[in-house]
Write an enzyme that holds these catalytic residues in place. Structure first.
Site, short mmCIF file in Angstrom:
data_model
loop_
_atom_site.label_atom_id
_atom_site.label_comp_id
_atom_site.label_asym_id
_atom_site.label_seq_id
_atom_site.Cartn_x
_atom_site.Cartn_y
_atom_site.Cartn_z
N ARG A 38 0.82 -1.20 0.00
CA ARG A 38 0.00 0.00 0.00
C ARG A 38 0.86 1.26 0.00
NH1 ARG A 38 -5.00 0.05 1.97
NH2 ARG A 38 -4.63 1.72 3.43
N ARG B 95 8.97 6.44 -4.06
CA ARG B 95 9.12 7.28 -5.26
C ARG B 95 10.51 7.91 -5.34
NH1 ARG B 95 4.14 9.93 -3.78
NH2 ARG B 95 2.39 8.64 -4.44
N ARG C 2 -7.32 -6.18 14.38
CA ARG C 2 -6.76 -5.09 15.15
C ARG C 2 -7.87 -4.10 15.43
NH1 ARG C 2 -2.56 -6.02 17.29
NH2 ARG C 2 -2.00 -3.82 17.39
N ARG D 178 0.00 7.61 15.36
CA ARG D 178 -0.07 8.88 14.64
C ARG D 178 -0.99 9.86 15.35
NH1 ARG D 178 -2.81 6.11 9.19
NH2 ARG D 178 -4.29 4.84 10.34
N GLU E 47 -3.81 8.15 17.92
CA GLU E 47 -4.32 6.83 17.54
C GLU E 47 -3.41 5.74 18.11
OE1 GLU E 47 -5.44 6.47 13.36
OE2 GLU E 47 -4.65 4.43 13.35
N TYR F 128 -9.20 -6.05 4.11
CA TYR F 128 -9.03 -4.61 4.32
C TYR F 128 -9.47 -3.90 3.06
CZ TYR F 128 -7.38 -0.12 5.71
OH TYR F 128 -7.36 1.20 6.05
N ASP G 170 -10.57 -0.35 1.25
CA ASP G 170 -10.74 1.10 1.31
C ASP G 170 -12.19 1.41 0.94
OD1 ASP G 170 -8.15 1.76 1.99
OD2 ASP G 170 -7.47 1.76 -0.09
N1 UDP Z 1 3.61 1.93 7.55
C1 UDP Z 1 4.80 2.11 8.24
N2 UDP Z 1 5.18 3.39 8.58
C2 UDP Z 1 4.43 4.47 8.31
C3 UDP Z 1 3.21 4.29 7.60
C4 UDP Z 1 2.83 3.01 7.25
O1 UDP Z 1 5.49 1.16 8.55
O2 UDP Z 1 4.83 5.59 8.68
C5 UDP Z 1 3.23 0.55 7.18
C6 UDP Z 1 2.52 -0.14 8.32
O3 UDP Z 1 2.87 -1.51 8.32
C7 UDP Z 1 1.07 0.05 7.94
C8 UDP Z 1 1.12 -0.05 6.42
O4 UDP Z 1 2.36 0.56 6.08
O5 UDP Z 1 0.24 -0.94 8.51
C9 UDP Z 1 -0.04 0.65 5.69
O6 UDP Z 1 -0.04 2.01 6.02
P1 UDP Z 1 -1.27 2.99 5.71
O7 UDP Z 1 -0.89 4.35 6.14
O8 UDP Z 1 -1.71 2.77 4.32
O9 UDP Z 1 -2.35 2.39 6.69
P2 UDP Z 1 -3.78 2.91 7.12
O10 UDP Z 1 -3.82 4.39 6.93
O11 UDP Z 1 -4.75 2.16 6.30
O12 UDP Z 1 -3.81 2.55 8.55
#
Ligand code: UDP
Length: 379
Positions: free
Chosen positions: A172, A176, A255, A286, A309, A357, A359
């Protein structure tokens, strides 16, 4: 009633709206006291700032059918999602891009030099044959960046060894070799102009749709319970698939998230909507600051709403958010899928009903497909 929909999230509401528009009478039940599932949002009372009660929801899609469909119910702002990560008290842009790489290595590499450096640091694993999240992560960005931005964040988010997590989770996150730090790659992106709840309510606002809130499908004291209705009317069930079968094959791992919301007496706390905390020293994953999702709105300038969170394993009594998907979970899921095939006139959909999962745009897209390919003929 021609159709019972269990659950009023995006999947359930899309099904209900399609069936109602085709002239069918639909009842939607939800055990919560509001519609919309986890996409629900509301104005924080002190500030009026729209808060996504179940975590930030960012709409994005490259599916033209879905985009056309959702635009029937809401317009979208031009919000473009960007995420930053605080690693050892320094803030870096995500997803990992040339800006992140140059800041991390205190360098001024061009795209080619950066690619060469990362290829060298990533050579211990091959992306194509990576077996789990750790191998995939290292193969994509090399060990130093993986250890800084992914390893501990993922440990906080999943509390499962990264060697047991599926490699797809990390797919996901794009990498880049430009300075482009848009979080999503999709053609269309934005937030509903007048909020998620207004959008969800417009989907449900049809004379053929009746929504009954605070109504639990498994509560036998209410008339539309599972025992009373299965077999008497077509049902689309969007709740947890293991719950439907009374956990006959064991519990699927989820989770859940805990949120700590706070109104602060400052106009701006962090200057952006989402700041990740990469390190294991900070217990939350976050911080969301909701005013930044709608810079076009007139929000108070002396107050702001933030939400920390936290992530942990869900028990049966918690709200499930993310399927953990360990090998044991996948075995159980196969058994549940066999059980669902034996349930005549009950279709299982959505994130909880399929243990996937999804979106928002995926939930809506898969509901449109289910309606067109399976349900329309059943009704
Ligand atoms: N991830 C990470 N560091 C970050 C952001 C994401 O390791 O700073 C990894 C982590 O394993 C996470 C996955 O990437 O579960 C998907 O992140 P995303 O932000 O897409 O998750 P969501 O917003 O759906 O919780």
């Amino acid at each position: 009633m021609d159709l019972l929909v269990v659950g009023s999230g995006f999947f359930g509401l899309t099904i209900a709206e399609r069936a109602a528009s085709a002239g069918k009478r639909v009842v939607v039940i939800d055990r919560r006291s509001h519609i919309g599932g986890n996409a629900y949002s509301e104005a924080e009372p002190e500030t009026g700032i729209e808060v996504h009660r179940y975590g930030a929801h960012l709409f994005h899609t490259s599916n033209e059918t879905v985009w056309e469909y959702v635009n029937r119910f809401t317009t979208f702002t031009n919000y473009v999602h960007k995420v930053y990560s605080n690693f050892k008290d320094e803030v870096y842009p995500l997803p990992i891009n040339l800006g992140t790489i140059n800041q991390f290595f205190r360098a001024a590499y061009g795209p080619q030099q950066a690619r060469e450096l990362i290829a060298e640091q990533a050579e211990e694993f091959d992306t194509k044959s990576a077996q789990n999240l750790e191998e995939k992560g290292i193969s994509l960005i090399g060990r130093p960046l993986y250890e800084a931005f992914i390893r501990d964040y993922t440990a906080k988010q999943w509390q499962t060894p990264t060697t047991d997590l599926p490699a797809e989770i990390i797919s996901r996150l794009p990498v880049r070799y430009t300075y482009d730090n848009r979080y999503f790659n999709d053609t269309h992106e934005g937030l509903p102009t007048d909020g998620y709840t207004a959008w969800l309510e417009r989907m449900a606002d049809h004379p053929n749709i009746e929504v009954r809130l605070d109504t639990d499908f498994f509560d036998e004291s209410q008339p539309l319970n599972k025992r009373a209705v299965v077999g008497t009317v077509p049902i689309v069930y969007t709740g947890p698939v293991d719950r439907y079968f009374d956990y006959a094959e064991g519990e699927l791992g989820w989770r859940t998230l805990d949120f700590e919301q706070e109104v602060l007496p400052v106009g701006d706390f962090q200057g952006t909507s989402v700041m990740n905390y990469a390190g294991a020293d900070v217990p939350y994953t976050r911080i969301h600051e909701f005013r930044h999702f709608h810079p076009e709105r007139e929000y108070p300038t002396d107050k702001t709403v933030i939400m920390r969170e936290f992530s942990r394993f869900a028990t049966r009594d918690d709200e499930p958010y993310y399927p953990v998907n360990t090998p044991e979970d996948r075995d159980r899921l196969l058994k549940y899928r066999q059980l669902t095939e034996g349930e005549s006139n009950v279709l299982f959909g959505g994130r909880l009903g399929t243990y996937q999962y999804l979106d928002m745009h995926m939930a809506i897209g898969s509901a449109l497909s289910m309606y067109n390919n399976k349900l329309a003929d059943l009704l």
